[in-house]
Design an enzyme around this catalytic site. Structure first.
Site, PDB file in Angstrom:
ATOM      1  N   ASP A  36      41.833  42.362 128.802  1.00  0.00           N
ATOM      2  CA  ASP A  36      41.677  40.954 129.151  1.00  0.00           C
ATOM      3  C   ASP A  36      42.238  40.692 130.545  1.00  0.00           C
ATOM      4  OD1 ASP A  36      40.799  40.877 126.617  1.00  0.00           O
ATOM      5  OD2 ASP A  36      42.291  39.432 125.870  1.00  0.00           O
ATOM      6  N   ALA A  37      43.360  41.339 130.843  1.00  0.00           N
ATOM      7  CA  ALA A  37      44.007  41.105 132.135  1.00  0.00           C
ATOM      8  C   ALA A  37      43.112  41.571 133.279  1.00  0.00           C
ATOM      9  CB  ALA A  37      45.342  41.829 132.186  1.00  0.00           C
ATOM     10  N   ASP A  40      40.416  39.096 133.716  1.00  0.00           N
ATOM     11  CA  ASP A  40      40.909  37.882 134.370  1.00  0.00           C
ATOM     12  C   ASP A  40      41.029  38.047 135.877  1.00  0.00           C
ATOM     13  OD1 ASP A  40      40.993  36.690 131.950  1.00  0.00           O
ATOM     14  OD2 ASP A  40      43.152  36.934 131.653  1.00  0.00           O
ATOM     15  N   SER A  85      11.436  25.428 108.277  1.00  0.00           N
ATOM     16  CA  SER A  85      12.578  25.702 107.387  1.00  0.00           C
ATOM     17  C   SER A  85      12.137  26.689 106.302  1.00  0.00           C
ATOM     18  CB  SER A  85      13.144  24.410 106.821  1.00  0.00           C
ATOM     19  OG  SER A  85      12.128  23.717 106.155  1.00  0.00           O
ATOM     20  N   LEU A  86      12.961  26.882 105.298  1.00  0.00           N
ATOM     21  CA  LEU A  86      12.722  27.979 104.346  1.00  0.00           C
ATOM     22  C   LEU A  86      12.674  27.500 102.905  1.00  0.00           C
ATOM     23  CD1 LEU A  86      15.278  30.563 105.752  1.00  0.00           C
ATOM     24  CD2 LEU A  86      12.801  30.827 105.739  1.00  0.00           C
ATOM     25  N   GLU A 116      17.943  39.310 106.452  1.00  0.00           N
ATOM     26  CA  GLU A 116      18.920  38.777 107.421  1.00  0.00           C
ATOM     27  C   GLU A 116      19.810  37.735 106.770  1.00  0.00           C
ATOM     28  OE1 GLU A 116      16.816  36.856 110.601  1.00  0.00           O
ATOM     29  OE2 GLU A 116      15.463  38.544 110.820  1.00  0.00           O
ATOM     30  N   LYS A 118      21.552  34.394 106.101  1.00  0.00           N
ATOM     31  CA  LYS A 118      21.194  33.026 106.469  1.00  0.00           C
ATOM     32  C   LYS A 118      22.476  32.339 106.910  1.00  0.00           C
ATOM     33  CE  LYS A 118      18.613  29.033 104.809  1.00  0.00           C
ATOM     34  NZ  LYS A 118      19.620  28.004 105.061  1.00  0.00           N
ATOM     35  N   ASP A 120      25.256  29.980 108.312  1.00  0.00           N
ATOM     36  CA  ASP A 120      25.424  28.555 108.090  1.00  0.00           C
ATOM     37  C   ASP A 120      26.122  27.917 109.277  1.00  0.00           C
ATOM     38  OD1 ASP A 120      25.271  26.178 106.869  1.00  0.00           O
ATOM     39  OD2 ASP A 120      26.840  26.551 105.395  1.00  0.00           O
ATOM     40  N   ARG A 139      18.212  21.595 116.720  1.00  0.00           N
ATOM     41  CA  ARG A 139      16.982  21.607 115.945  1.00  0.00           C
ATOM     42  C   ARG A 139      16.388  20.211 115.806  1.00  0.00           C
ATOM     43  NH1 ARG A 139      15.330  21.025 110.524  1.00  0.00           N
ATOM     44  NH2 ARG A 139      13.657  22.466 109.964  1.00  0.00           N
ATOM     45  N   GLU A 219      21.409  30.723 115.707  1.00  0.00           N
ATOM     46  CA  GLU A 219      22.359  29.883 114.984  1.00  0.00           C
ATOM     47  C   GLU A 219      23.690  29.949 115.743  1.00  0.00           C
ATOM     48  OE1 GLU A 219      20.806  28.580 112.348  1.00  0.00           O
ATOM     49  OE2 GLU A 219      22.391  27.752 111.085  1.00  0.00           O
ATOM     50  N   TYR A 269      24.201  33.724 117.117  1.00  0.00           N
ATOM     51  CA  TYR A 269      23.402  34.837 116.603  1.00  0.00           C
ATOM     52  C   TYR A 269      21.937  34.469 116.774  1.00  0.00           C
ATOM     53  CZ  TYR A 269      27.343  37.149 114.336  1.00  0.00           C
ATOM     54  OH  TYR A 269      28.503  37.811 114.084  1.00  0.00           O
ATOM     55  N   LYS A 360      19.264  32.784  97.353  1.00  0.00           N
ATOM     56  CA  LYS A 360      20.604  32.217  97.100  1.00  0.00           C
ATOM     57  C   LYS A 360      20.878  32.240  95.618  1.00  0.00           C
ATOM     58  CE  LYS A 360      19.786  28.560 100.481  1.00  0.00           C
ATOM     59  NZ  LYS A 360      19.662  27.127 100.689  1.00  0.00           N
ATOM     60  N   CYS A 454      48.278  43.425  62.955  1.00  0.00           N
ATOM     61  CA  CYS A 454      47.554  44.219  63.952  1.00  0.00           C
ATOM     62  C   CYS A 454      46.308  44.857  63.319  1.00  0.00           C
ATOM     63  CB  CYS A 454      48.478  45.307  64.491  1.00  0.00           C
ATOM     64  SG  CYS A 454      47.626  46.499  65.543  1.00  0.00           S
ATOM     65  N   CYS A 457      47.186  48.884  63.100  1.00  0.00           N
ATOM     66  CA  CYS A 457      48.211  49.484  62.238  1.00  0.00           C
ATOM     67  C   CYS A 457      48.601  48.597  61.060  1.00  0.00           C
ATOM     68  CB  CYS A 457      49.451  49.834  63.059  1.00  0.00           C
ATOM     69  SG  CYS A 457      50.321  48.379  63.675  1.00  0.00           S
ATOM     70  N   CYS A 472      51.314  43.360  69.234  1.00  0.00           N
ATOM     71  CA  CYS A 472      51.706  44.236  68.145  1.00  0.00           C
ATOM     72  C   CYS A 472      52.934  44.978  68.669  1.00  0.00           C
ATOM     73  CB  CYS A 472      50.593  45.229  67.822  1.00  0.00           C
ATOM     74  SG  CYS A 472      51.182  46.601  66.798  1.00  0.00           S
ATOM     75  N   CYS A 477      52.068  52.191  66.633  1.00  0.00           N
ATOM     76  CA  CYS A 477      50.704  51.705  66.363  1.00  0.00           C
ATOM     77  C   CYS A 477      49.679  52.665  66.967  1.00  0.00           C
ATOM     78  CB  CYS A 477      50.540  50.310  66.958  1.00  0.00           C
ATOM     79  SG  CYS A 477      48.844  49.725  66.969  1.00  0.00           S
TER      80      CYS A 477
HETATM   81  S1  IVH Z   1      14.337  31.939 109.450  1.00  0.00           S
HETATM   82  C1  IVH Z   1      10.341  30.415 110.210  1.00  0.00           C
HETATM   83  N1  IVH Z   1      16.508  33.329 109.639  1.00  0.00           N
HETATM   84  O1  IVH Z   1      18.442  28.417 107.898  1.00  0.00           O
HETATM   85  C2  IVH Z   1      11.737  30.811 110.323  1.00  0.00           C
HETATM   86  N2  IVH Z   1      16.715  30.964 109.358  1.00  0.00           N
HETATM   87  O2  IVH Z   1      15.594  27.766 108.011  1.00  0.00           O
HETATM   88  C3  IVH Z   1      12.578  30.004 109.436  1.00  0.00           C
HETATM   89  N3  IVH Z   1      19.043  30.185 109.354  1.00  0.00           N
HETATM   90  O3  IVH Z   1      18.761  25.827 109.663  1.00  0.00           O
HETATM   91  C4  IVH Z   1      13.999  30.253 109.602  1.00  0.00           C
HETATM   92  N4  IVH Z   1      19.983  32.160 109.612  1.00  0.00           N
HETATM   93  O4  IVH Z   1      18.495  27.903 111.308  1.00  0.00           O
HETATM   94  C5  IVH Z   1      16.003  32.092 109.488  1.00  0.00           C
HETATM   95  N5  IVH Z   1      18.352  34.701 109.846  1.00  0.00           N
HETATM   96  C6  IVH Z   1      17.833  33.481 109.699  1.00  0.00           C
HETATM   97  C7  IVH Z   1      18.639  32.340 109.590  1.00  0.00           C
HETATM   98  C8  IVH Z   1      18.041  31.085 109.412  1.00  0.00           C
HETATM   99  C9  IVH Z   1      20.187  30.863 109.475  1.00  0.00           C
HETATM  100  C10 IVH Z   1      18.945  28.732 109.154  1.00  0.00           C
HETATM  101  C11 IVH Z   1      17.978  28.055 110.047  1.00  0.00           C
HETATM  102  C12 IVH Z   1      17.747  26.739 109.356  1.00  0.00           C
HETATM  103  C13 IVH Z   1      17.874  27.107 107.929  1.00  0.00           C
HETATM  104  C14 IVH Z   1      16.536  27.117 107.251  1.00  0.00           C
END
Ligand code: IVH
Length: 715
Positions: A36-37, A40, A85-86, A116, A118, A120, A139, A219, A269, A360, A454, A457, A472, A477
């Site tokens: 780190d130093a 810096d 979304s998913l 992968e 998901k 949060d 988003r 994310e 990520y 999930k 028991c 026994c 017991c 036993c």
């Molecule tokens: S795929 C069409 N991959 O989950 C692609 N979503 O989507 C649809 N999320 O808030 C999303 N990690 O940002 C995908 N490896 C991942 C993810 C991911 C997190 C989040 C995404 C969204 C929610 C539903």
């Protein structure tokens, strides 16, 4: 200063490039190249140059991450493509059903997958124009988000320029690519790709592959350790700690003052490309992750390639088991069809693609009939009631038995034989009988009571005041004796190979073993042994040989093998270290034992009582007479190593390591292994069939690791 400006411009460019590479290794690859130093010093040099010659400042300079002046509000930006979304699947069966739905649409084309986490955090969309980070948006509603570019610039792992030239990026031969069950490779563990699969980027492509325009989805989140450090700092300053990493990250990303954002340690990520112009042709999700990583984006290392759906489910379940010990928060795992051609064919319904699913698993519940409440007698004489039920398939396994812990557990729920009961199983955790369904109770069902005698026994049992357990107390036993023998000969104790549970039962009922010292007199009964079911010449020879070999075990093992209440393997090790021989331990007083750091009255009293018992003294004398080694010197734990001061508790069965091996590995780097979970415990390492120690860890918020997590920690 007399140095000509062109040289300074060159120096500034060089500093920028070097600092970018160092930062990439530090933040993205988790493998710092310099201290780190040292970083810096270079950073300061660049900042001073830029202060003197502001013309030298470029938008991708690492000095530009600190955040500008507060903004009034965020501008709205329209995303180039819909941010989908998913759909969810709550069990492996639902994932399989999803697979079948896809099959109906695409026939039997080979289907491979990418799995992968998901994550949060907060979805962000990052725009790069000619390699430069130009726009970052939230988003929003999926069509339109907010421009949070200034804030995203402060996130160290968001590349300000792509690709990182001059760095040893995992691009090209043998890197940045997958194995058959590929895990997202990361320095320093590149995964070679079998010939002819996936995308290849040769080193030359690196320059050629600066896309004109690249829009990446990822994310942004706060890692758990960073969150904890942030909170520790806040508490030290007398401030209120933050609730959770996600909300803290959300607040930081949308904060109107970028300086606030910069002060919150966040990570990116990347996992998706929304749009690419002038880049290589990407044909699959795995190509995408490989390419993103090659461009310098951090890609979650737990992303994995699966050759079919069964393997995808297997990888997903393995990841889910590790989830509690991960450093990032995730609310499931995404399984995606790998091939883009097939993704296109499958299409989108509503705003969710058909080609991806978020797995999930929720805790699962089912209903079955409790036929009988039976009682098991343990090594220490504890009576444990357990349920025998009609077989129920739940969470992928068939369950017929479940522990009911003790009489109170049953009374609190009023569980009765004949009841229909609700059974719950969460993840790979042991099934739990939650409650009866009183409406379905047979009219003659009676409240259950712990037997007064028991089951093994027939002697009266006792329940000490203030304890939930019933015992017991008959030291002769047979059930206790069988358990004692099993424990004595087991893997972590005297380790007598070929001497299992069944054999212990057989030898006890044949009257050949009346206490553990009889193990060393079995050779006198060779003829009787040979007449018993399942005992051939060879087996008896092997058995007698391994019994002989067990006489040489370290003292700590012998102490543990005796089965003294409150003396687990760790306590036994402390005792062996302190006293060096069984003779000395037998003579120890309450005070002598309590003088050992961490040893309380419970252990001391239990030892004094055990060794004061004439029967036990006789057993030990017989062990000694048979030639069992009862003295040794064990080495002290090292005083250095990167885990000095960290306490671990091991529970359950680990997939590859024995408990002793795990313990030795932890101690080799200075960690300490103890028997019980307290607030001071740093980590609980849990394997299969982990019980109350795991519950306690969750209750106290102690970090829980699986074996893989332990290996990572050990380095
Ligand atoms: S795929 C069409 N991959 O989950 C692609 N979503 O989507 C649809 N999320 O808030 C999303 N990690 O940002 C995908 N490896 C991942 C993810 C991911 C997190 C989040 C995404 C969204 C929610 C539903």
């Amino acid at each position: 200063m007399t140095t000509p400006v062109p040289d300074l411009a060159q120096r500034a460019a060089e500093l920028r490039r070097h600092l970018q590479v160092y930062a990439h290794h530090y933040y993205v690859l988790d493998a710092p190249l310099i201290s780190d130093a040292a970083y810096d010093t270079l950073y300061r040099e660049l900042r001073e140059l830029e202060e003197t010659y502001p013309d030298l400042i470029t938008p991708d300079s690492p000095t530009q991450r600190i955040g500008g002046p507060p903004t009034e509000g965020f501008r709205k930006v329209r995303h180039p493509g819909a941010i989908l979304s998913l759909d969810n699947a709550f069990s492996a069966d639902e994932v399989r059903a999803w697979g079948e739905r896809m099959r109906r649409l695409i026939g039997d084309a080979p289907l491979d997958f990418v799995v992968e986490p998901k994550m949060d955090g907060l979805t962000v969309v990052l725009h790069y124009t000619n390699g430069l980070f130009t726009l970052g948006a939230t988003r929003g509603d999926g069509i339109e988000g907010e421009d949070v570019t200034v804030n995203l610039r402060t996130v160290p792992s968001v590349p300000l320029r792509i690709p990182l030239s001059g760095s040893s990026l995992p691009v090209g031969e043998g890197a940045g690519v997958r194995t058959d069950t590929g895990r997202m490779p990361s320095d320093p563990h590149p995964n070679p790709l079998p010939e002819g699969e996936g995308m290849r980027l040769s080193p030359g492509d690196r320059e050629a592959s600066v896309p004109k325009r690249l829009v990446v989805r990822g994310e942004v989140l706060m890692l758990r350790d960073a969150f904890e450090r942030l909170n520790a700092d806040r508490v030290a300053q007398g401030l209120k700690p933050y609730e959770n990493p996600r909300n803290t990250a959300a607040g930081a990303l949308r904060n109107l003052d970028p300086k606030v954002t910069a002060s919150r340690p966040m990570t990116l990520y990347a996992y998706n490309i929304v749009e690419v112009v002038g880049g290589p042709r990407l044909r699959s999700q795995w190509d995408t992750l490989t390419y993103l990583r090659a461009m310098g984006f951090p890609v979650n290392r737990d992303s994995q390639y699966a050759r079919d759906l069964d393997q995808a489910i297997e990888l997903a379940l393995a990841w889910l088991a590790r989830k509690p010990s991960l450093n990032y928060e995730a609310d499931g795992i995404v399984i995606k069809v790998n091939s883009f051609a097939l993704q296109d064919e499958l299409g989108v319904v509503g705003n969710a693609p058909r080609w991806a699913v978020a797995f999930k698993p929720a805790p699962q519940e089912g209903v079955t009939v409790l036929r009988k409440i039976a009682v098991n007698v343990g090594r220490t004489g504890v009576l444990t009631p357990y349920a025998i039920m009609d077989p129920l398939r739940i969470g992928g396994v068939t369950v017929t038995q479940a522990t009911l812990h003790n009489a109170d557990y049953i009374a609190e729920r009023d569980l009765r034989e004949g009841d229909t009961v609700v059974l719950k199983r969460a993840g790979d955790v042991i099934p739990q009988v939650l409650r009866p369904v009183p409406e379905l109770r047979p009219p003659d069902a009676q409240p259950w009571q712990m037997p007064g005698t028991c089951p093994s026994c027939g002697e009266p049992v006792v329940r000490p005041d203030g304890e939930a357990a019933t015992y017991c107390v008959n030291s002769a036993c047979p059930a206790q004796l069988v358990r004692n023998v099993e424990h004595f000969v087991g893997r972590g104790t005297m380790d007598i190979v070929g001497f299992g549970e069944r054999m212990a039962g057989q030898l006890v009922s044949a009257g050949l073993i009346r206490d553990i010292s009889d193990v060393y007199h079995l050779y006198e009964h060779r003829a009787t042994l040979l007449q018993m079911e399942g005992f051939g010449d060879k087996k008896v020879d092997n058995l007698l040989q391994s019994i002989e070999a067990s006489k040489d075990r370290p003292l700590s093992r012998l102490i543990y093998a005796l089965g003294i209440r409150h003396v687990g393997s760790t306590v036994a090790e402390g005792l062996a270290r302190q006293f060096g021989s069984l003779d000395r331990l037998m003579r120890a007083s309450l005070d002598d034992v309590q003088a050992i750091p961490g040893f309380g009255p419970q252990i001391a009293e239990s030892l004094v009582e055990y060794f004061g018992n004439p029967h036990n003294q006789q057993v030990i004398a017989r062990l000694q007479a048979a030639g069992v080694k009862t003295a040794d010197t064990t080495q002290a734990a090292p005083r250095d190593g990167h885990l000095v001061g960290q306490t671990f508790v091991l529970t359950g069965r680990l997939p590859t390591l024995t408990r002793d091996q795990a313990k030795a590995l932890i101690e080799a780097v200075g960690g300490r292994v103890t028997d019980s979970v307290t607030r001071k415990t740093n980590y609980v390492v849990a394997g299969e069939e982990a019980g109350s120690k795991l519950d306690k860890a969750r209750q106290l918020g102690v970090a829980v690791l699986d074996e893989a997590g332990l290996h990572r920690l050990l380095g």
